[in-house]
Scaffold this active site. Structure first.
Site, mmCIF file in Angstrom:
data_model
loop_
_atom_site.group_PDB
_atom_site.id
_atom_site.type_symbol
_atom_site.label_atom_id
_atom_site.label_comp_id
_atom_site.label_asym_id
_atom_site.label_seq_id
_atom_site.Cartn_x
_atom_site.Cartn_y
_atom_site.Cartn_z
ATOM 1 C CG ASP A 23 20.266 -14.461 25.730
ATOM 2 O OD1 ASP A 23 21.120 -13.558 25.573
ATOM 3 O OD2 ASP A 23 20.527 -15.550 26.255
ATOM 4 C CG HIS A 24 21.259 -8.353 27.213
ATOM 5 N ND1 HIS A 24 21.481 -9.155 28.295
ATOM 6 C CD2 HIS A 24 22.405 -7.645 27.046
ATOM 7 C CE1 HIS A 24 22.695 -8.935 28.765
ATOM 8 N NE2 HIS A 24 23.285 -8.019 28.030
ATOM 9 C CG HIS B 29 23.906 -13.769 28.220
ATOM 10 N ND1 HIS B 29 22.617 -13.487 27.860
ATOM 11 C CD2 HIS B 29 24.104 -13.129 29.408
ATOM 12 C CE1 HIS B 29 22.065 -12.697 28.782
ATOM 13 N NE2 HIS B 29 22.947 -12.477 29.730
HETATM 14 C C1 BG6 Z 1 23.416 -10.062 32.483
HETATM 15 C C2 BG6 Z 1 24.003 -10.682 33.711
HETATM 16 O O1 BG6 Z 1 22.489 -10.925 31.880
HETATM 17 O O2 BG6 Z 1 24.454 -9.769 31.563
HETATM 18 C C3 BG6 Z 1 25.035 -9.777 34.337
HETATM 19 O O3 BG6 Z 1 22.972 -10.947 34.652
HETATM 20 C C4 BG6 Z 1 26.072 -9.368 33.314
HETATM 21 O O4 BG6 Z 1 25.663 -10.403 35.443
HETATM 22 C C5 BG6 Z 1 25.412 -8.854 32.052
HETATM 23 O O5 BG6 Z 1 26.868 -8.355 33.906
HETATM 24 C C6 BG6 Z 1 26.451 -8.634 30.972
HETATM 25 O O6 BG6 Z 1 25.871 -7.999 29.875
HETATM 26 P P1 BG6 Z 1 26.702 -7.088 28.885
HETATM 27 O O7 BG6 Z 1 25.713 -6.678 27.835
HETATM 28 O O8 BG6 Z 1 27.236 -5.956 29.689
HETATM 29 O O9 BG6 Z 1 27.815 -7.956 28.353
#
Ligand code: BG6
Length: 488
Positions: free
Chosen positions: A179-180, A242
């Site tokens: 989960d990044h 997230h």
């Molecule tokens: C991804 C989603 O997991 O996270 C995207 O699939 C979203 O829709 C993105 O834009 C947002 O990530 P960050 O790191 O730019 O907040």
């Protein structure tokens, strides 16, 4: 660090190009890749080792946070990269892959520790995992790990099926679910914020905290992802993973140097204590929205239904706001408000902890100029931690003004989420990956909401692109006497 082979499925894809290769390169520069390291990239395209390496190099020039202009270093990095054509469903291709992986291990005299990174669509997770097992790729005399990306399932039952099937080939301790958001530097720093500051630790309870607000606003719209996004919406794309991960990270207590087991155990406890919203009550606790036409920084943009690839009668949610309650001694009575949306006024991800004002009834700005104390954790794109306190205003006798104390200034050029996460996966540290228990409990919380959406028990509120979402999201907090902070 132990010798490792990364077997990368989806090596010609977008994620690999934008995130994985640049992350590996930066780890390499920082001396955080194993000395004995091999990477085998897989895809359907007929690439050779040389064309693969050239493509990886191109991605470094385009996407690496550090410039890749030292030709010698880049060459050394790319020496580890090999390519093999693979059709995910063809067993023979896995046997060919096994030979390649083994011959590289022999050549480099490495232990057969293998990290299988599935940078592919979720429909391929199960066949790949099964073929890794069948072919013998997963049964060498070293460790094996499986790294997968979201989405993990489409709902509670499909997530359970997926997990059951993956567990035939990999044990839970071998599965690293990315989960990044858990890789973002400020999210990782939340642990030490409490550990290093007894003051903050002591305040981290319902005795002092009035509410917690977790926001992930995005200014982009659906982009070119209609085929995916129109089936998932904000609830599955951002909220189930997230946003709930941010809630867990904000709600856990980490007084000591916690082990990965402790962190995950505490996160699970938070999810278990999260009050389930019955389908009938969704309407009172969850706001869903969809962006209509509007303007972003002065430029007109179309509404969601007019985006390419989106059905003109789509009922998909591009915005979610929800009120959640954690029923344990620490958090009982403290609402957690969460929201996320596309085509919002600006991009910002942050957590705001609003403290109680024991001497006052209302929590909004009062006549003497005091505002509630706030702890603000800026996760992205700005990073930092600020404490808002009140100080006497020397220019206006008898009144106060808010002052801001930076607890953690914005770090320059810090490692990206994928660097942190890939580094942890190479080290076998699961702290910042989603355990199955968390994933299952998250789907359990989200499922009644999906049902309510499906049965249309909840209105879909339009909001103009370039705003902070439907006004109903403001009303959700106003009912409790609060407002979203920092909507300018
Ligand atoms: C991804 C989603 O997991 O996270 C995207 O699939 C979203 O829709 C993105 O834009 C947002 O990530 P960050 O790191 O730019 O907040």
């Amino acid at each position: 660090m132990e010798p490792t082979t990364i077997v990368l499925f989806g090596a010609t894809g977008d994620l690999a190009k934008r995130k994985i290769y640049p992350a590996l390169y930066n780890l390499f520069i920082d001396g955080k890749l194993p000395k004995e390291f091999s990477l085998v990239g897989l895809g359907r395209r007929e690439w050779t080792d040389e064309s693969f390496q050239a493509n990886v190099e191109k991605s470094l020039h385009q996407f690496s946070r550090r410039e890749a202009n030292d030709a010698g270093l880049v060459k050394e990095f790319l020496r580890a990269f090999r390519y093999s054509v693979l059709d995910i469903g063809r067993q023979e291709d896995y046997l060919k892959l096994l030979q390649l992986v083994e011959s590289r291990e022999n050549e480099l005299q490495m232990q057969p520790n293998r990290l299988f990174y599935l940078s592919v669509g979720p429909e391929y997770f199960e066949p790949i995992a099964a073929n890794i097992k069948e072919s013998g790729l997963g049964s060498a005399n070293g460790w094996k790990r499986l790294v997968i990306e979201k989405p993990f399932g489409h709902d509670l039952s499909s997530a359970r099926d997926l997990n059951r099937n993956l567990s035939k080939s990999f044990e839970e301790h071998e599965v690293f679910r990315i989960d990044h958001y858990l890789g973002k530097p400020m999210v990782q720093r939340m642990e030490s914020l409490q550990q290093a500051n007894p003051v903050i630790q002591a305040l981290w309870t319902n005795r002092y905290i009035a509410n917690v607000q977790i926001t992930a606003n995005e200014s982009v719209g659906v982009e070119e992802r209609a085929g995916y996004y129109d089936h998932v919406g904000a609830i599955r794309d951002m909220f189930q993973n997230h946003m709930l991960q941010l809630l867990m990270m904000a709600a856990i207590h980490l007084p000591n140097d916690s082990t990965s087991e402790e962190v995950r155990f505490k996160k699970k406890k938070v999810m278990e204590a999260l009050e389930l919203v019955q389908k009938e009550d969704v309407i009172a606790n969850v706001i869903r929205g969809q962006y209509a036409e509007g303007s972003m920084q002065g430029n007109p943009v179309v509404g969601y239904k007019s985006e390419p690839g989106i059905a003109p009668d789509s009922m998909n949610d591009t915005f979610i706001a929800a009120k959640l309650q954690i029923d344990n001694n620490n958090w009982r009575g403290v609402p957690f408000y969460i929201r996320t949306g596309k085509r919002m006024k600006d991009k910002s991800t942050r957590i705001v902890v609003e403290f109680k004002e024991p001497l006052k009834q209302a929590s909004t700005k009062s006549e003497d100029g005091t505002e509630p104390n706030l702890l603000v954790i800026e996760i992205g794109p700005n990073e930092g931690i600020t404490l808002q306190l009140n100080a006497k205003d020397p220019e206006h006798k008898g009144s106060f003004k808010p002052v801001h104390i930076d607890l953690q200034a914005s770090p320059q050029n810090s490692p990206e989420a994928y660097e942190n996460l890939i580094g942890d996966a190479l080290n076998g540290d699961p702290t910042f990956f989603a355990h199955w228990d968390e994933v299952e409990l998250s789907w359990q919380w989200v499922q009644p909401i999906l049902d309510a959406f499906e049965e249309n028990l909840v209105p879909l509120y339009p909001y103009a692109a370039g705003t902070y979402g439907p006004v109903e999201s403001d009303a959700l907090l106003a009912k409790d006497g609060y407002h979203w902070w920092f909507d300018a």
